[in-house]
Design an enzyme around this catalytic site. Structure first.
Site, PDB file in Angstrom:
ATOM      1  N   GLU A  49       0.815  -1.223   0.000  1.00  0.00           N
ATOM      2  CA  GLU A  49       0.000   0.000   0.000  1.00  0.00           C
ATOM      3  C   GLU A  49       0.846   1.270   0.000  1.00  0.00           C
ATOM      4  OE1 GLU A  49      -3.510   0.557   2.218  1.00  0.00           O
ATOM      5  OE2 GLU A  49      -4.266  -1.476   1.922  1.00  0.00           O
ATOM      6  N   HIS A 286      -1.883  -0.829  10.155  1.00  0.00           N
ATOM      7  CA  HIS A 286      -1.402  -2.193  10.382  1.00  0.00           C
ATOM      8  C   HIS A 286      -0.161  -2.140  11.264  1.00  0.00           C
ATOM      9  CE1 HIS A 286      -3.555  -4.553   7.057  1.00  0.00           C
ATOM     10  NE2 HIS A 286      -4.006  -3.317   6.950  1.00  0.00           N
TER      11      HIS A 286
END
Length: 437
Positions: A49, A286
């Site tokens: 990402e 995350h």
């Protein structure tokens, strides 16, 4: 390679949540990520990402002294978001873009535009060949009604086939002829799989490749309970999405395997715990994974392990059957939507013909002209919808056929008799559901 050969490999993995204009504090987090990687000096840093190539170029310059080799994997419209920074020279690199990746009309999810993929780097370290893979599978937006489950299972199967490093389990001819780990001594897979450990796609990937899970293998783990990589303590996490999971979820992984007479173990595995150790603010929504892997020659075996028997192979057979069933259901759903779109196209064409007749006859000409444009739009939209779902059904059908072939050959290899026809298999698993072959 000397008999007493040993290698220590430090690996970093993080889903960076770097969506331009949408991710909070993106620029600051990218800066702090660069500082953190420079401080720690890992052998490999694998990131997901990183949607902005400018962010990659910023990190490339910032990390150049400590990580002289780097690569950004480009695919799709937005990009794969995958990149790797390495302390060691990169010998080769390639990528595989997944065939199925969500729906283009689900714009608010956006996965289809990303071109989700798996990237591969080949490194030579101290005489051994390391295949390092980084990947990011389709997101799960609803666990109760997961419309992307078949796509994620298909991606897991493609990923497993792309790697395919299991030895001594099934005959060689059962594997994919295009798998990439043929010449590797060590295989490393890191990434955000968007799969819980017991999910079908995760089990399929592990059973087919034989990869080991660092969290399950290490004797020295430091991080959130159960190894969770999305935790409610992280200020960027939507706590409502974790209502069913008060401890968090584990969807990011470090998986590995050694071949060619080598032995690999995970000495330590640690994660961030909702904040970055030095600044206190999270690097992402995350948690980062930091693993120390040790590679050495296998100790001599006086009593070599026997080849796994049918009872030991049954977990693979079971998960292959599960995956076959899931892909079959997804394929049926795709064909159903294509059929609906076909009917809409037919109705739209009839409506256009009627409007043309009304306009030519002079009756309610103005109304006919006004309805012409939306009718054309309806036909074109339904046509695009039809073509996409036909393509989806074909992609799922191809993966299902591969699984059916592997199941049949695996059963022959185990002397368990021919694989039951899909109708019988589904009949046992789903009761009275019938499938036309």
């Amino acid at each position: 390679m000397k008999p007493n050969f040993s290698l220590r490999l430090r690996v970093f993995n993080l889903n960076c949540w770097g969506i331009p204009y949408l991710s909070k504090h993106r620029a600051d987090r990218v800066k702090r990520l660069g500082d953190f990687l420079n401080r720690e000096s890992f052998d490999l840093a694998l990131l997901e990402e990183v949607w902005s190539e400018q962010d990659f170029q910023y990190l490339r310059q910032k990390l150049l002294p400590a990580y002289p080799a780097a690569h950004y994997f480009r695919s799709g419209i937005i990009g794969s978001g995958l990149c790797v920074f390495s302390k060691h020279p990169i010998q080769e690199f390639t990528q595989h873009v997944f065939t199925l990746n969500g729906y283009p009309y689900m714009i608010h999810h956006g996965d289809w535009f990303c071109g989700k993929a798996v990237g591969l780097l080949v490194l030579r370290l101290g005489g051994l060949v390391l295949n390092a893979y980084v990947t990011h599978l389709h997101a799960e937006y609803s666990r109760q009604k997961d419309i992307y489950l078949a796509h994620r299972v298909a991606q897991a199967w493609e990923l497993a086939q792309f790697i395919q490093c299991r030895e001594g389990f099934l005959p060689h001819h059962l594997g994919s002829p295009s798998h990439t780990s043929k010449k590797a001594d060590v295989v490393l897979l890191c990434g955000d799989l968007n799969l819980h450990p017991k999910d079908l796609g995760c089990r399929l990937l592990k059973e087919w490749t034989g990869l080991h899970d660092a969290y399950l293998e290490t004797q020295d783990f430091k991080g959130p309970e159960e190894g969770c990589t999305m935790v409610p303590e992280n200020c960027y996490v939507n706590r409502q999405e974790l209502e069913q999971f008060p401890l968090g979820i584990r969807i990011d992984y470090v998986l590995y395997k050694a071949v060619s007479g080598l032995y690999i173990s995970c000495k330590t595995l640690r994660t961030t715990t909702g904040h970055e150790p030095h600044s206190g603010s999270p690097l992402s929504d995350h948690e980062a994974l930091m693993a120390t892997l040790c590679v050495r020659h296998s100790p001599p075996r006086h009593n070599p392990s026997p080849i796994p028997g049918p009872a030991e192979r049954s977990p693979l057979i079971s998960v292959l059957r599960e995956a076959w069933t899931e892909l079959d259901q997804g394929m049926a759903q795709g064909r159903w939507w294509a059929t609906v779109a076909g009917y809409v196209i037919g109705l739209g064409l009839l409506l256009l013909a009627l409007l043309c007749a009304l306009a030519a006859g002079g009756e309610i000409r103005e109304v006919a002209v006004l309805l012409w444009t939306p009718s054309v739009g309806l036909v074109l939209g339904a046509g695009a919808f039809y073509l996409f779902h036909v393509q989806e059904a074909k992609g799922l059908c191809r993966a299902r056929a591969e699984l059916q072939h592997v199941l049949g050959r695996a059963r022959e290899a185990q002397d368990l008799g021919p694989e039951p026809q899909p109708t019988l298999l589904l009949g046992r698993q789903e009761g009275d559901r019938a499938e036309e072959q």
